[in-house]
Design a protein around this motif. Sequence first.
Motif, PDB file in Angstrom:
ATOM      1  N   ASP A   1       0.796  -1.224   0.000  1.00  0.00           N
ATOM      2  CA  ASP A   1       0.000   0.000   0.000  1.00  0.00           C
ATOM      3  C   ASP A   1       0.832   1.279   0.000  1.00  0.00           C
ATOM      4  OD1 ASP A   1      -2.335  -1.663   0.210  1.00  0.00           O
ATOM      5  OD2 ASP A   1      -1.928  -1.839   2.350  1.00  0.00           O
ATOM      6  N   ASN A   2       1.929   1.280  -0.751  1.00  0.00           N
ATOM      7  CA  ASN A   2       2.791   2.458  -0.836  1.00  0.00           C
ATOM      8  C   ASN A   2       2.679   3.122  -2.200  1.00  0.00           C
ATOM      9  OD1 ASN A   2       4.437   2.244   1.747  1.00  0.00           O
ATOM     10  ND2 ASN A   2       4.709   0.206   0.867  1.00  0.00           N
ATOM     11  N   ALA A   3       2.890   4.432  -2.240  1.00  0.00           N
ATOM     12  CA  ALA A   3       3.039   5.181  -3.478  1.00  0.00           C
ATOM     13  C   ALA A   3       4.450   5.757  -3.474  1.00  0.00           C
ATOM     14  CB  ALA A   3       2.013   6.299  -3.568  1.00  0.00           C
ATOM     15  N   VAL A   4       5.256   5.333  -4.452  1.00  0.00           N
ATOM     16  CA  VAL A   4       6.650   5.774  -4.537  1.00  0.00           C
ATOM     17  C   VAL A   4       6.825   6.470  -5.878  1.00  0.00           C
ATOM     18  CG1 VAL A   4       9.063   5.057  -4.496  1.00  0.00           C
ATOM     19  CG2 VAL A   4       7.371   3.794  -3.141  1.00  0.00           C
TER      20      VAL A   4
ATOM     21  N   VAL B   1       4.485   2.442  -8.192  1.00  0.00           N
ATOM     22  CA  VAL B   1       5.818   3.031  -8.319  1.00  0.00           C
ATOM     23  C   VAL B   1       5.887   3.724  -9.682  1.00  0.00           C
ATOM     24  CG1 VAL B   1       8.294   2.644  -8.250  1.00  0.00           C
ATOM     25  CG2 VAL B   1       6.784   1.172  -6.910  1.00  0.00           C
ATOM     26  N   THR B   2       6.169   5.031  -9.664  1.00  0.00           N
ATOM     27  CA  THR B   2       6.200   5.807 -10.902  1.00  0.00           C
ATOM     28  C   THR B   2       7.466   6.651 -10.985  1.00  0.00           C
ATOM     29  OG1 THR B   2       4.943   7.594  -9.849  1.00  0.00           O
ATOM     30  CG2 THR B   2       3.676   5.984 -11.096  1.00  0.00           C
ATOM     31  N   ASP B   3       7.890   6.894 -12.221  1.00  0.00           N
ATOM     32  CA  ASP B   3       8.961   7.837 -12.535  1.00  0.00           C
ATOM     33  C   ASP B   3      10.271   7.556 -11.802  1.00  0.00           C
ATOM     34  OD1 ASP B   3       7.285   9.389 -14.286  1.00  0.00           O
ATOM     35  OD2 ASP B   3       6.303  10.165 -12.496  1.00  0.00           O
ATOM     36  N   ALA B   4      10.628   6.270 -11.660  1.00  0.00           N
ATOM     37  CA  ALA B   4      11.895   5.875 -11.034  1.00  0.00           C
ATOM     38  C   ALA B   4      12.803   5.250 -12.095  1.00  0.00           C
ATOM     39  CB  ALA B   4      11.640   4.873  -9.912  1.00  0.00           C
ATOM     40  N   GLU B   5      14.080   5.151 -11.786  1.00  0.00           N
ATOM     41  CA  GLU B   5      14.972   4.385 -12.666  1.00  0.00           C
ATOM     42  C   GLU B   5      14.576   2.908 -12.615  1.00  0.00           C
ATOM     43  OE1 GLU B   5      17.870   5.180 -14.663  1.00  0.00           O
ATOM     44  OE2 GLU B   5      16.906   7.124 -14.565  1.00  0.00           O
TER      45      GLU B   5
ATOM     46  N   PHE C   1       3.455  -0.487 -11.967  1.00  0.00           N
ATOM     47  CA  PHE C   1       4.763   0.103 -12.268  1.00  0.00           C
ATOM     48  C   PHE C   1       4.588   0.948 -13.516  1.00  0.00           C
ATOM     49  CE2 PHE C   1       5.429  -4.017 -10.212  1.00  0.00           C
ATOM     50  CZ  PHE C   1       6.183  -3.637  -9.113  1.00  0.00           C
ATOM     51  N   LYS C   2       4.737   2.261 -13.382  1.00  0.00           N
ATOM     52  CA  LYS C   2       4.403   3.157 -14.495  1.00  0.00           C
ATOM     53  C   LYS C   2       5.472   4.226 -14.689  1.00  0.00           C
ATOM     54  CE  LYS C   2       0.588   5.885 -16.325  1.00  0.00           C
ATOM     55  NZ  LYS C   2      -0.792   6.330 -16.111  1.00  0.00           N
ATOM     56  N   ARG C   3       5.861   4.424 -15.952  1.00  0.00           N
ATOM     57  CA  ARG C   3       6.812   5.458 -16.382  1.00  0.00           C
ATOM     58  C   ARG C   3       8.174   5.334 -15.705  1.00  0.00           C
ATOM     59  NH1 ARG C   3       2.326   8.637 -15.414  1.00  0.00           N
ATOM     60  NH2 ARG C   3       3.432   9.613 -13.672  1.00  0.00           N
TER      61      ARG C   3
ATOM     62  N   ALA D   1       0.457  -4.505 -13.191  1.00  0.00           N
ATOM     63  CA  ALA D   1       0.363  -3.703 -14.410  1.00  0.00           C
ATOM     64  C   ALA D   1       1.705  -3.024 -14.644  1.00  0.00           C
ATOM     65  CB  ALA D   1      -0.744  -2.667 -14.282  1.00  0.00           C
ATOM     66  N   PHE D   2       2.267  -3.250 -15.851  1.00  0.00           N
ATOM     67  CA  PHE D   2       3.527  -2.624 -16.267  1.00  0.00           C
ATOM     68  C   PHE D   2       3.178  -1.667 -17.393  1.00  0.00           C
ATOM     69  CE2 PHE D   2       4.554  -6.745 -14.469  1.00  0.00           C
ATOM     70  CZ  PHE D   2       5.627  -6.463 -13.626  1.00  0.00           C
TER      71      PHE D   2
END
Length: 195
Positions: free
Chosen positions: A17-20, A44-48, A66-68, A87-88
């Motif tokens: 339940d985290n937003a990173v 998880v968005t906009d990470a390497e 996992f997005k962007r 979802a990727f």
Amino acid sequence: TSENGMGTLSAEVCIADNAVEGAQYGIQAYIMTESTAIVTNNTVTDAEWGLHLTSSEGVEVRDNTFKRNKCGMFVGGGSDTVIERNAFLENTIGLYLTYDLNTIVRDNFFSKNSELGLKAESSYGLVVEDCYFYMNGDETNYEDGGARLTGVEGVVGNCTFYLNLGNGLYVDDSELIIYNGEYDQNDEYGLNVND
């Protein structure tokens, strides 16, 4: 233990339940071999690296987005990982597996990843089932697309490869059982197998 609206999860390590957003490593898990680990219901968005899982054993990764990211999820040198109902979306590479053993990739959605939905290299005992690959790849590089498996031993079954910009499924130097797939309107090859 985590209450996530779907029941109680029991694990020694539970990442839920985290937003990173915007980190080099969204979630990093390293050498998780002595405990039961669950990664669930995270975005998880906009990470390497969305989720970077190395040298770990028996980790369950379910119901995440996992997005962007440059790489939505990476598994390297691990075993018995279960990757299910994730979802990727819009990553460079959705899911990247390398030197892993007995990984299960089931019921995942790969869409609009700019190079590949799934990339697997030197994976043994890999099971990819009931996954949907939609509009992955780049129309200028036909080696990209839905999934690319190189040096892989395992099974790919009941997967749909639809409208990928390149190959649907590209297999190179692998020992695979491929069954009951649907390959529809991919730009280059629906299913391309090289020995």
